[in-house]
Design a protein around this motif. Sequence first.
Motif, short mmCIF file in Angstrom:
data_model
loop_
_atom_site.label_atom_id
_atom_site.label_comp_id
_atom_site.label_asym_id
_atom_site.label_seq_id
_atom_site.Cartn_x
_atom_site.Cartn_y
_atom_site.Cartn_z
N CYS A 38 0.87 -1.18 0.00
CA CYS A 38 0.00 0.00 0.00
C CYS A 38 0.90 1.22 0.00
O CYS A 38 1.66 1.44 0.95
N ALA A 39 0.81 1.99 -1.06
CA ALA A 39 1.65 3.17 -1.21
C ALA A 39 0.80 4.42 -1.17
O ALA A 39 -0.23 4.51 -1.85
N ALA A 40 1.24 5.37 -0.39
CA ALA A 40 0.54 6.66 -0.28
C ALA A 40 1.29 7.71 -1.07
O ALA A 40 2.52 7.80 -0.98
N SER A 41 0.55 8.50 -1.81
CA SER A 41 1.16 9.60 -2.56
C SER A 41 0.48 10.90 -2.18
O SER A 41 -0.64 10.91 -1.68
N GLY A 42 1.17 12.00 -2.46
CA GLY A 42 0.66 13.31 -2.08
C GLY A 42 1.67 14.00 -1.18
O GLY A 42 2.76 13.49 -0.93
N THR A 43 1.30 15.16 -0.69
CA THR A 43 2.19 15.90 0.20
C THR A 43 1.96 15.43 1.62
O THR A 43 0.97 15.77 2.26
N ILE A 44 2.87 14.59 2.09
CA ILE A 44 2.75 13.94 3.39
C ILE A 44 3.95 14.31 4.24
O ILE A 44 5.08 14.06 3.84
N PHE A 45 3.69 14.88 5.40
CA PHE A 45 4.78 15.25 6.29
C PHE A 45 5.14 14.11 7.25
O PHE A 45 6.31 13.90 7.55
N SER A 46 4.13 13.40 7.73
CA SER A 46 4.39 12.29 8.64
C SER A 46 3.16 11.39 8.69
O SER A 46 2.06 11.80 8.33
N ILE A 47 3.39 10.16 9.16
CA ILE A 47 2.31 9.18 9.33
C ILE A 47 2.49 8.53 10.68
O ILE A 47 3.56 7.99 10.98
N LYS A 93 -0.71 -14.12 14.13
CA LYS A 93 0.62 -14.08 14.75
C LYS A 93 1.44 -15.28 14.31
O LYS A 93 0.96 -16.41 14.31
N GLY A 94 2.69 -15.01 13.95
CA GLY A 94 3.57 -16.07 13.50
C GLY A 94 3.46 -16.40 12.03
O GLY A 94 4.29 -17.12 11.48
N ARG A 95 2.42 -15.85 11.37
CA ARG A 95 2.24 -16.13 9.95
C ARG A 95 2.36 -14.86 9.10
O ARG A 95 2.85 -14.91 7.97
N PHE A 96 1.91 -13.74 9.63
CA PHE A 96 1.93 -12.48 8.89
C PHE A 96 2.98 -11.55 9.49
O PHE A 96 3.21 -11.56 10.70
N THR A 97 3.57 -10.75 8.62
CA THR A 97 4.55 -9.76 9.07
C THR A 97 4.27 -8.43 8.39
O THR A 97 4.16 -8.36 7.16
N ILE A 98 4.14 -7.40 9.21
CA ILE A 98 3.92 -6.06 8.67
C ILE A 98 5.24 -5.30 8.68
O ILE A 98 6.06 -5.45 9.59
N SER A 99 5.45 -4.52 7.64
CA SER A 99 6.64 -3.69 7.58
C SER A 99 6.27 -2.38 6.88
O SER A 99 5.26 -2.31 6.19
N ARG A 100 7.07 -1.37 7.12
CA ARG A 100 6.80 -0.09 6.48
C ARG A 100 8.11 0.51 5.98
O ARG A 100 9.15 0.32 6.59
N GLU A 101 7.99 1.22 4.89
CA GLU A 101 9.12 1.90 4.29
C GLU A 101 8.77 3.38 4.32
O GLU A 101 8.07 3.89 3.44
N ASN A 102 9.25 4.05 5.35
CA ASN A 102 8.82 5.43 5.58
C ASN A 102 9.18 6.37 4.44
O ASN A 102 8.41 7.27 4.09
#
Length: 120
Positions: free
Chosen positions: A22-31, A64-73
Motif C-alpha cells: 500500500c503506497a501513499a502519494s501526495g504531500t505527506i509530512f508524517s504518518i 501471529k507467527g504467519r503475517f509480518t507487517i513492515s513499512r518503508e517510511n
Amino acid sequence: QVRLVESGGGLVQAGGSLRLSCAASGTIFSINAMGWYRQAPGSERELVAIKASDGSTNYADSVKGRFTISRENAKNTVYLQMNDLKPEDTAVYYCALKGIRTPIGRSDYWGQGTQVTVSS
C-alpha cells in the motif's frame, strides 16, 4: 490530496503466501501508524496488523507467527507479508494510514481494498 494504492491480492492455495503493498502519494509530512484490516463477507472489519511510527507492532492473534507487517517510511509504503495462508484468511484487505499530517491537517486514510482468496 492523499491517494492510497493497494496491490498484491489474489487467489492462492492454503499454505501459500502473498505480499500486499500500500503506497501513499501526495504531500505527506508524517504518518503515525500504518496498518492492515480485513473484512470477510458477513463479518465486521477487523484489525490484522498495525505498525506505529516508533516501530511497535500489533497483530491479531489469528495471524501471529504467519503475517509480518513492515513499512518503508521514505516511500510512505506499508507491506503485509502473509505466509501459511488459511481459507479463513479469505477477505478484502484494506490498508489504513492513521494520523497522516498534510498541509491541511491530520487525517486517517483508507485504501480501496484488495481481495485475498485462499482455497482449501
